[in-house]
Design a protein around this motif. Structure first.
Motif, PDB file in Angstrom:
ATOM      1  N   PHE A 145      84.096  44.433  45.288  1.00 14.54           N
ATOM      2  CA  PHE A 145      83.484  45.035  46.384  1.00 14.54           C
ATOM      3  C   PHE A 145      81.841  45.183  46.348  1.00 14.54           C
ATOM      4  O   PHE A 145      81.156  44.435  47.328  1.00 14.54           O
ATOM      5  CB  PHE A 145      84.247  46.159  47.233  1.00 14.54           C
ATOM      6  CG  PHE A 145      83.561  46.276  48.609  1.00 14.54           C
ATOM      7  CD1 PHE A 145      83.769  45.513  49.696  1.00 14.54           C
ATOM      8  CD2 PHE A 145      82.801  47.509  48.823  1.00 14.54           C
ATOM      9  CE1 PHE A 145      83.327  46.073  50.781  1.00 14.54           C
ATOM     10  CE2 PHE A 145      82.344  47.968  49.955  1.00 14.54           C
ATOM     11  CZ  PHE A 145      82.700  47.310  51.036  1.00 14.54           C
TER      12      PHE A 145
ATOM     13  N   THR B 294      86.398  39.936  50.665  1.00 11.14           N
ATOM     14  CA  THR B 294      86.435  40.808  49.612  1.00 11.14           C
ATOM     15  C   THR B 294      86.845  42.214  50.042  1.00 11.14           C
ATOM     16  O   THR B 294      87.560  43.095  49.486  1.00 11.14           O
ATOM     17  CB  THR B 294      84.739  40.949  49.059  1.00 11.14           C
ATOM     18  OG1 THR B 294      84.390  39.619  48.835  1.00 11.14           O
ATOM     19  CG2 THR B 294      84.777  41.995  48.130  1.00 11.14           C
ATOM     20  N   ILE B 295      86.451  42.568  51.329  1.00  7.44           N
ATOM     21  CA  ILE B 295      86.905  43.995  51.977  1.00  7.44           C
ATOM     22  C   ILE B 295      88.432  43.895  51.978  1.00  7.44           C
ATOM     23  O   ILE B 295      89.295  44.890  51.688  1.00  7.44           O
ATOM     24  CB  ILE B 295      86.493  43.803  53.530  1.00  7.44           C
ATOM     25  CG1 ILE B 295      84.886  44.271  53.322  1.00  7.44           C
ATOM     26  CG2 ILE B 295      87.107  45.218  54.019  1.00  7.44           C
ATOM     27  CD1 ILE B 295      84.373  44.470  54.500  1.00  7.44           C
TER      28      ILE B 295
ATOM     29  N   PHE C 127      89.805  44.337  48.294  1.00  3.46           N
ATOM     30  CA  PHE C 127      89.792  45.882  48.287  1.00  3.46           C
ATOM     31  C   PHE C 127      90.491  46.819  48.743  1.00  3.46           C
ATOM     32  O   PHE C 127      91.061  47.585  48.010  1.00  3.46           O
ATOM     33  CB  PHE C 127      88.078  46.156  48.549  1.00  3.46           C
ATOM     34  CG  PHE C 127      87.750  47.815  48.388  1.00  3.46           C
ATOM     35  CD1 PHE C 127      87.759  48.179  47.124  1.00  3.46           C
ATOM     36  CD2 PHE C 127      87.788  48.729  49.375  1.00  3.46           C
ATOM     37  CE1 PHE C 127      87.281  49.559  46.852  1.00  3.46           C
ATOM     38  CE2 PHE C 127      87.079  49.765  49.325  1.00  3.46           C
ATOM     39  CZ  PHE C 127      87.094  50.364  48.015  1.00  3.46           C
TER      40      PHE C 127
END
Length: 79
Positions: A32, A68-69, A72
């Motif tokens: 992240f 990416t979030i 994560f």
């Protein structure tokens, strides 16, 4: 040459920060942070060098950031 030196220095400091994060938090937050750092670098480069951007480029950056979030959050839920 000044820009290249500044970019190299900032990248070096960023890598030190990432190595410390890996040591402190293991692998969960590093992807992240790495992606966020790259997006910020691209954004600052676009502003500093006055590059024009298309809607497709902005949408692509947002897609990468959202993926990416998601990755994560998914890795945190597995822990």
């Amino acid at each position: 040459m000044k820009d290249l030196g500044g970019l190299t220095f900032v990248a070096f400091i960023g890598q030190l920060f990432i190595y410390r994060m890996i040591r402190e938090f293991k692998q969960h937050i590093v992807p992240f942070v790495c992606t966020t750092r790259k997006i910020i670098t691209v954004g600052l480069s676009l502003i500093y060098f006055n590059h024009e951007t298309s809607i497709g480029q902005i949408v692509s950056i947002l897609v990468v950031f959202m993926a990416t979030i998601y990755e994560f959050v998914d890795s945190i839920k597995k822990v």
